[in-house]
Design a protein around this motif. Structure first.
Motif, short mmCIF file in Angstrom:
data_model
loop_
_atom_site.label_atom_id
_atom_site.label_comp_id
_atom_site.label_asym_id
_atom_site.label_seq_id
_atom_site.Cartn_x
_atom_site.Cartn_y
_atom_site.Cartn_z
N GLY A 91 -25.45 13.44 -42.03
CA GLY A 91 -26.16 12.08 -42.89
C GLY A 91 -25.44 11.61 -43.92
N ILE A 92 -24.21 12.18 -44.07
CA ILE A 92 -23.46 11.57 -45.35
C ILE A 92 -22.33 10.99 -44.77
CG2 ILE A 92 -22.18 12.40 -47.66
CD1 ILE A 92 -23.83 14.81 -47.58
N SER A 93 -22.26 9.70 -45.11
CA SER A 93 -21.00 8.82 -44.78
C SER A 93 -19.58 9.30 -45.48
CB SER A 93 -21.36 7.35 -45.25
OG SER A 93 -19.95 6.55 -45.04
N LEU A 94 -18.64 9.24 -45.00
CA LEU A 94 -17.46 9.50 -45.19
C LEU A 94 -17.07 8.84 -46.63
CD1 LEU A 94 -14.76 11.20 -44.42
CD2 LEU A 94 -13.86 9.13 -43.23
N PHE A 95 -17.59 7.54 -46.53
CA PHE A 95 -17.35 7.04 -47.93
C PHE A 95 -18.71 6.71 -48.79
CE2 PHE A 95 -14.20 5.70 -44.90
CZ PHE A 95 -13.13 5.19 -45.48
N ALA A 96 -19.62 7.64 -48.66
CA ALA A 96 -20.70 7.90 -49.49
C ALA A 96 -20.28 7.45 -50.94
CB ALA A 96 -21.53 9.06 -49.41
N ASN A 97 -19.49 8.06 -51.49
CA ASN A 97 -18.89 8.00 -52.96
C ASN A 97 -17.80 7.16 -53.04
OD1 ASN A 97 -20.78 10.21 -53.60
ND2 ASN A 97 -19.21 11.52 -52.89
N ASN A 98 -17.60 6.14 -52.17
CA ASN A 98 -16.45 5.14 -52.10
C ASN A 98 -16.72 3.88 -51.78
OD1 ASN A 98 -13.73 7.16 -52.76
ND2 ASN A 98 -15.30 8.03 -51.36
N ARG A 99 -17.96 3.57 -51.80
CA ARG A 99 -18.27 2.08 -51.38
C ARG A 99 -17.64 0.94 -51.98
NH1 ARG A 99 -21.35 3.29 -46.99
NH2 ARG A 99 -23.18 4.86 -47.34
N SER A 100 -16.22 0.81 -51.88
CA SER A 100 -15.42 -0.35 -52.37
C SER A 100 -14.73 -0.57 -51.37
CB SER A 100 -15.16 0.18 -53.67
OG SER A 100 -14.07 1.23 -53.62
N ILE A 101 -13.87 -1.76 -51.63
CA ILE A 101 -13.05 -2.45 -50.64
C ILE A 101 -11.60 -1.77 -50.81
CG2 ILE A 101 -11.81 -4.30 -50.09
CD1 ILE A 101 -14.12 -5.85 -51.36
N PHE A 102 -10.87 -1.35 -49.87
CA PHE A 102 -9.68 -0.64 -49.87
C PHE A 102 -8.45 -1.62 -49.15
CE2 PHE A 102 -12.75 2.73 -50.21
CZ PHE A 102 -12.21 3.55 -51.30
N SER A 103 -7.47 -1.56 -49.68
CA SER A 103 -6.28 -2.07 -49.01
C SER A 103 -5.00 -1.24 -48.91
CB SER A 103 -6.19 -3.41 -49.78
OG SER A 103 -5.54 -3.23 -50.88
N ILE A 104 -4.44 -1.56 -47.74
CA ILE A 104 -2.94 -0.63 -47.68
C ILE A 104 -1.90 -1.59 -46.84
CG2 ILE A 104 -3.93 1.80 -47.69
CD1 ILE A 104 -3.78 1.55 -44.73
N LYS A 105 -0.86 -1.33 -47.19
CA LYS A 105 0.45 -1.90 -46.32
C LYS A 105 0.55 -1.60 -45.16
CE LYS A 105 4.16 -4.50 -46.02
NZ LYS A 105 4.09 -6.00 -46.04
N ALA A 106 0.37 -2.47 -44.16
CA ALA A 106 0.19 -2.08 -42.70
C ALA A 106 1.52 -1.50 -42.21
CB ALA A 106 -0.25 -3.16 -41.84
N THR A 107 1.66 -0.60 -41.58
CA THR A 107 2.89 -0.05 -40.78
C THR A 107 2.76 -0.50 -39.51
OG1 THR A 107 1.68 1.98 -39.93
CG2 THR A 107 2.50 2.15 -41.86
N GLU A 108 3.79 -0.28 -38.65
CA GLU A 108 4.11 -0.77 -37.16
C GLU A 108 3.15 -0.07 -36.51
OE1 GLU A 108 8.13 -0.36 -35.76
OE2 GLU A 108 8.99 -1.70 -37.42
N MET A 109 2.69 1.20 -36.59
CA MET A 109 1.86 1.84 -36.16
C MET A 109 0.46 1.39 -36.15
SD MET A 109 1.07 4.26 -33.55
CE MET A 109 2.68 5.00 -33.60
N ASP A 110 0.01 0.87 -37.24
CA ASP A 110 -1.17 0.15 -37.72
C ASP A 110 -1.28 -0.93 -36.85
OD1 ASP A 110 -1.96 2.22 -39.45
OD2 ASP A 110 -0.93 1.02 -41.17
N ILE A 111 -0.46 -1.58 -36.77
CA ILE A 111 -0.35 -3.13 -35.99
C ILE A 111 -0.46 -2.80 -34.67
CG2 ILE A 111 0.99 -5.23 -35.65
CD1 ILE A 111 2.33 -4.96 -38.45
#
Length: 293
Positions: A91-111
């Motif tokens: 019942g606990i979200s992975l982001f329960a303590n991290n309710r904010s916006i995250f950004s990262i540089k996309a890799t070729e694998m991400d795309i």
């Protein structure tokens, strides 16, 4: 052998590639699902209570569920977007303590992963009228469930695997603060599960502590240690999360939702809803209608 179980699972709601303009301008958006963007042209902005994040080509962005934010585009933005639900065994979200916006540089694998997700899930965009009267939420949610149920096993597993890979990109120690408190004790886990299953019932800290055979004060401290929340606040947050879910997926009235989520009346429900989300139930519903959810 020591086994480490994965508590979170993710199910696809929507995926598409879209071109946006200044009409993409939504304030105080808060949704019961995750949003993930890969930007490949133009510019935009996401803002929450603590930061403004510029949307730039070549970057991945994630907005956890129930994160209040604003979405804006000044002139032109081309993005791949993925929307998905999270389910958790405790019942606990992975982001329960991290309710904010995250950004990262996309890799070729991400795309490649984002494009592959769209390739194996065609027709999962949002192709509906902006008029809320045209949109039936319960029909839409039934359609989302049916589409996932109709996936063959290969596509279902690959879809889940890609979602796991994309989410994992935001979990590095540099950007993600994970609860290092250790494995949750059985008594606290039982309390969490009991809360999740009985949100419509009368829940009190005294009752939960008694069920765990613990003193109320000690139970509260232990609960806070392993969840990061006091029991009363945790119960309120889970009730409001369930209320938001019902507002998106059903046609229930506010009174019916209040009863389904354990609030004694609609006025108390409205007060707690605004305290948790920063907006009223009516305003939240209007935002969901404008976004076709």
């Amino acid at each position: 052998m020591i086994k480490r179980a994965l508590k979170q699972t993710f199910t696809l709601l929507n995926v598409d590639r879209v071109e946006l303009d200044s009409k993409w301008n939504y304030k105080n958006v808060i949704s019961p699902y995750f949003r993930l963007y890969y930007i490949d042209a133009g510019a935009g902005e996401i803002s929450d209570l603590s930061a403004n994040v510029r949307l730039e080509p070549g970057f991945l962005y994630i907005i956890p569920s129930f994160t209040l934010c604003n979405l804006t585009c000044q002139s032109y933005l081309r993005q791949y977007f993925v929307q998905f639900f999270e389910e958790s065994s405790d019942g606990i979200s992975l982001f329960a303590n991290n309710r904010s916006i995250f950004s990262i540089k996309a890799t070729e694998m991400d795309i490649m992963n984002v494009k592959r997700l769209l390739e194996i899930n065609p027709g999962r965009g949002i192709n509906r009228s902006d008029n809320p009267k045209v949109y039936e939420k319960n029909i839409f949610y039934k359609e989302y469930q049916e589409r996932n149920n109709q996936q063959n096993m290969s596509t279902f597993i690959e879809t889940h695997g890609i979602l796991l890979q994309l989410v994992s990109r935001f979990l590095s120690p540099e950007i993600f603060k994970h609860n290092e408190a250790g494995q949750i004790p059985a008594k606290i886990l039982h309390a969490i599960n009991y809360i999740q299953l009985n949100l419509d019932q009368d829940l009190s800290v005294t009752q939960l502590a008694k069920s765990a055979n613990l003193h109320t004060d000690y139970f509260s401290r232990l609960f806070y240690h392993y969840t990061g929340e006091r029991p009363v606040k945790y119960i309120h947050e889970k009730r409001i999360e369930r209320a938001q879910y019902l507002m998106v997926t059903t046609q229930m009235t506010y009174s019916e939702i209040a009863a389904q989520t354990g609030f004694e009346n609609v006025y108390y429900f409205s007060r707690i809803f605004k305290r948790i989300t920063g907006t009223s139930p009516g305003h939240y519903k209007k935002q969901m209608d404008l976004l076709n959810f």
